[in-house]
Scaffold this active site. Sequence first.
Site, PDB file in Angstrom:
ATOM      1  N   ASN A 145       0.810  -1.220   0.000  1.00  0.00           N
ATOM      2  CA  ASN A 145       0.000   0.000   0.000  1.00  0.00           C
ATOM      3  C   ASN A 145       0.846   1.275   0.000  1.00  0.00           C
ATOM      4  O   ASN A 145       0.426   2.294  -0.525  1.00  0.00           O
ATOM      5  CB  ASN A 145      -1.028  -0.017   1.152  1.00  0.00           C
ATOM      6  CG  ASN A 145      -0.382  -0.093   2.506  1.00  0.00           C
ATOM      7  OD1 ASN A 145       0.783  -0.483   2.631  1.00  0.00           O
ATOM      8  ND2 ASN A 145      -1.113   0.260   3.540  1.00  0.00           N
ATOM      9  N   GLU A 244       4.901  -3.837  12.227  1.00  0.00           N
ATOM     10  CA  GLU A 244       3.936  -2.734  12.093  1.00  0.00           C
ATOM     11  C   GLU A 244       2.717  -3.321  11.399  1.00  0.00           C
ATOM     12  O   GLU A 244       2.794  -3.707  10.232  1.00  0.00           O
ATOM     13  CB  GLU A 244       4.536  -1.621  11.217  1.00  0.00           C
ATOM     14  CG  GLU A 244       5.772  -0.969  11.798  1.00  0.00           C
ATOM     15  CD  GLU A 244       5.447  -0.038  12.954  1.00  0.00           C
ATOM     16  OE1 GLU A 244       4.267   0.253  13.200  1.00  0.00           O
ATOM     17  OE2 GLU A 244       6.400   0.378  13.633  1.00  0.00           O
ATOM     18  N   CYS A 278      -3.037   1.844   6.889  1.00  0.00           N
ATOM     19  CA  CYS A 278      -3.189   1.266   8.222  1.00  0.00           C
ATOM     20  C   CYS A 278      -3.729   2.287   9.216  1.00  0.00           C
ATOM     21  O   CYS A 278      -4.287   1.915  10.233  1.00  0.00           O
ATOM     22  CB  CYS A 278      -1.853   0.719   8.694  1.00  0.00           C
ATOM     23  SG  CYS A 278      -0.537   1.903   8.489  1.00  0.00           S
TER      24      CYS A 278
HETATM   25  P1  NAD Z   1       0.052  -8.883   4.090  1.00  0.00           P
HETATM   26  O1  NAD Z   1       0.296  -9.221   5.501  1.00  0.00           O
HETATM   27  O2  NAD Z   1      -0.807  -9.744   3.288  1.00  0.00           O
HETATM   28  O3  NAD Z   1       1.400  -8.764   3.304  1.00  0.00           O
HETATM   29  C1  NAD Z   1       2.479  -7.991   3.784  1.00  0.00           C
HETATM   30  C2  NAD Z   1       3.756  -8.612   3.318  1.00  0.00           C
HETATM   31  O4  NAD Z   1       3.858  -9.897   3.913  1.00  0.00           O
HETATM   32  C3  NAD Z   1       3.852  -8.819   1.812  1.00  0.00           C
HETATM   33  O5  NAD Z   1       5.179  -8.589   1.401  1.00  0.00           O
HETATM   34  C4  NAD Z   1       3.515 -10.289   1.661  1.00  0.00           C
HETATM   35  O6  NAD Z   1       4.094 -10.861   0.528  1.00  0.00           O
HETATM   36  C5  NAD Z   1       4.138 -10.850   2.919  1.00  0.00           C
HETATM   37  N1  NAD Z   1       3.604 -12.134   3.347  1.00  0.00           N
HETATM   38  C6  NAD Z   1       2.333 -12.585   3.299  1.00  0.00           C
HETATM   39  N2  NAD Z   1       2.277 -13.838   3.804  1.00  0.00           N
HETATM   40  C7  NAD Z   1       3.530 -14.184   4.167  1.00  0.00           C
HETATM   41  C8  NAD Z   1       4.124 -15.341   4.754  1.00  0.00           C
HETATM   42  N3  NAD Z   1       3.403 -16.397   5.075  1.00  0.00           N
HETATM   43  N4  NAD Z   1       5.453 -15.319   4.982  1.00  0.00           N
HETATM   44  C9  NAD Z   1       6.190 -14.240   4.683  1.00  0.00           C
HETATM   45  N5  NAD Z   1       5.699 -13.128   4.128  1.00  0.00           N
HETATM   46  C10 NAD Z   1       4.385 -13.092   3.881  1.00  0.00           C
HETATM   47  O7  NAD Z   1      -0.480  -7.385   4.123  1.00  0.00           O
HETATM   48  P2  NAD Z   1      -0.810  -6.452   2.895  1.00  0.00           P
HETATM   49  O8  NAD Z   1      -2.150  -6.795   2.402  1.00  0.00           O
HETATM   50  O9  NAD Z   1       0.312  -6.406   1.905  1.00  0.00           O
HETATM   51  O10 NAD Z   1      -0.786  -5.037   3.604  1.00  0.00           O
HETATM   52  C11 NAD Z   1      -1.885  -4.520   4.202  1.00  0.00           C
HETATM   53  C12 NAD Z   1      -1.771  -4.617   5.711  1.00  0.00           C
HETATM   54  O11 NAD Z   1      -0.595  -3.942   6.144  1.00  0.00           O
HETATM   55  C13 NAD Z   1      -2.910  -3.949   6.411  1.00  0.00           C
HETATM   56  O12 NAD Z   1      -3.370  -4.713   7.477  1.00  0.00           O
HETATM   57  C14 NAD Z   1      -2.290  -2.653   6.906  1.00  0.00           C
HETATM   58  O13 NAD Z   1      -2.965  -2.100   8.008  1.00  0.00           O
HETATM   59  C15 NAD Z   1      -0.895  -3.067   7.199  1.00  0.00           C
HETATM   60  N6  NAD Z   1       0.010  -1.920   7.180  1.00  0.00           N
HETATM   61  C16 NAD Z   1       0.534  -1.513   8.367  1.00  0.00           C
HETATM   62  C17 NAD Z   1       1.386  -0.432   8.413  1.00  0.00           C
HETATM   63  C18 NAD Z   1       1.959   0.007   9.724  1.00  0.00           C
HETATM   64  O14 NAD Z   1       2.949   0.716   9.716  1.00  0.00           O
HETATM   65  N7  NAD Z   1       1.409  -0.382  10.862  1.00  0.00           N
HETATM   66  C19 NAD Z   1       1.729   0.231   7.239  1.00  0.00           C
HETATM   67  C20 NAD Z   1       1.189  -0.216   6.038  1.00  0.00           C
HETATM   68  C21 NAD Z   1       0.338  -1.310   6.039  1.00  0.00           C
END
Ligand code: NAD
Length: 475
Positions: A145, A244, A278
């Site tokens: 995102n 995060e 987020c």
């Molecule tokens: P996601 O958890 O699906 O993916 C995030 C990352 O994790 C991606 O690179 C993905 O490829 C990887 N991933 C997924 N499954 C994995 C696994 N089993 N092993 C290793 N890596 C894996 O999240 P998303 O849909 O990409 O992002 C959206 C989420 O991120 C929302 O919940 C949002 O709130 C959060 N977010 C948080 C912050 C923060 O700073 N707190 C900032 C941006 C986004």
Amino acid sequence: MFIDGKWVDAHSGKSFDVTNPATGEVLGSVPAGASEDAVAAVDAAHASFSEWSNTTPYERSRLLYRAWELMNERSEELAELMTAEQGKPLKAARAEVKYAADFLIWFAEEAKRVTGEWIPSQRPDQRFLAVKVPVGVVAAITPWNYPISMLTRKMGPALAAGCTLVLKPAESTPLCAKATYQVFVDAGIPDGVINLVTAADPAPIGDVFTGDPRVAKLTFTGSTAVGRVLATKSAANLQRISVELGGHAPFIVFPDADPVHAAKGAAALKFLNAGQACISPNRLYVPNSLSAAFEETLCSRVDRLQTGNGMSEGVGVGPLVSEAAVAKVEKQVEDARKKGAGVPIGGHRLTEGSYSAGHFFAPTVLTDISDDMTIYREETFGPVAPVITYDEPDEVIELANDTNYGLAAYVYTRDIAVAMRAFEGLRFGIIGVNDVNPTSASVPFGGMGDSGLGREGGHEGINEYLETKTGGFAI
Ligand code: NAD
């Protein structure tokens, strides 16, 4: 992928396509990395750690400063790539590149401010010293995102601290990650210090990152569900972690606030990045006395929002990242509708004409939200503003705190005492008081509860990449 100073293919030779979420057009393809590629990346980061960690902070600062200059020089091409790959409107993409670059100059400066302590001993023939040292090899996993700033928010402090790293970007935005890496490469970061593994299937890469004893630290940004799984695996190896995660931000309008001003703020904030942030508000608490004026302004603002391809002039809301994201938003809206929510505007997919090849959902306002609706508890990650009315200002902080998440919260009031009590009472890591943008590279970012562990940015950001070493000297 970028391993040991070279752009390389996956060992398997496999690759995967990257598409534009507004048009479905294929933008390019990147290597489909697997475990052996992740191991090669860790090999390189491990081998280069000794030399990199022994460079002076001034040298690391110089390289980060150069990366900041290059990122600014390339801001327009980076922003256009981001809009094509991730979907956000070009103006928002430009703002993100600026935010991403801010982390580089902030940590270029912080690199030189890592100091230690000289501590008196009870023994006259002893001296104590406590210094900060880099943790070692860092593994980073980033979301789609904010596909450039989420990289620099980790890479800036890791490099400033003297760590080497391996990074896996989200599968829908690897081209932004490649372009970000090119900035660091052109700035002169030595071979092996930064490594990039792209993958269509993230799980095996995550297993290497959390299972390899040479990786000292995992830093993850993404969903709470995945963060929990990775943190559990990391814990088995006693890796340092920062995660995060998701949020479910309350946006509280107090009875003394100007409802029109607050509604304008809510509209500006909620539809940023099509709600895929987020820190996006997920519960708008409005007193019954102000709800008519608030909802009227909110709906008229939403009515004026243009949804479409982020490259087009005037578009304020782009596509969602995928069909699955649209389906999740649709399900939450339908659940709310069935349980009695009003839908004064939006509430449906956009599928006709130029929307047909992309993942679009109409900017939506929901009213009469109650606590039995899914949207009241689950992160939406889409362009939906759910309004909850209340009567008792004394109870609204308690309502807002009634969530497992604790990332961001917003408050609208004209009374400094109300603002201060809300700031103190809310259990969230980031609180905007009459402020829809309470973030900056120079302040800590992170959440409480299920929103994660650790803080990024600010003075604290670099600490996540440092260990303390104590020396006792008998003299
Ligand atoms: P996601 O958890 O699906 O993916 C995030 C990352 O994790 C991606 O690179 C993905 O490829 C990887 N991933 C997924 N499954 C994995 C696994 N089993 N092993 C290793 N890596 C894996 O999240 P998303 O849909 O990409 O992002 C959206 C989420 O991120 C929302 O919940 C949002 O709130 C959060 N977010 C948080 C912050 C923060 O700073 N707190 C900032 C941006 C986004």
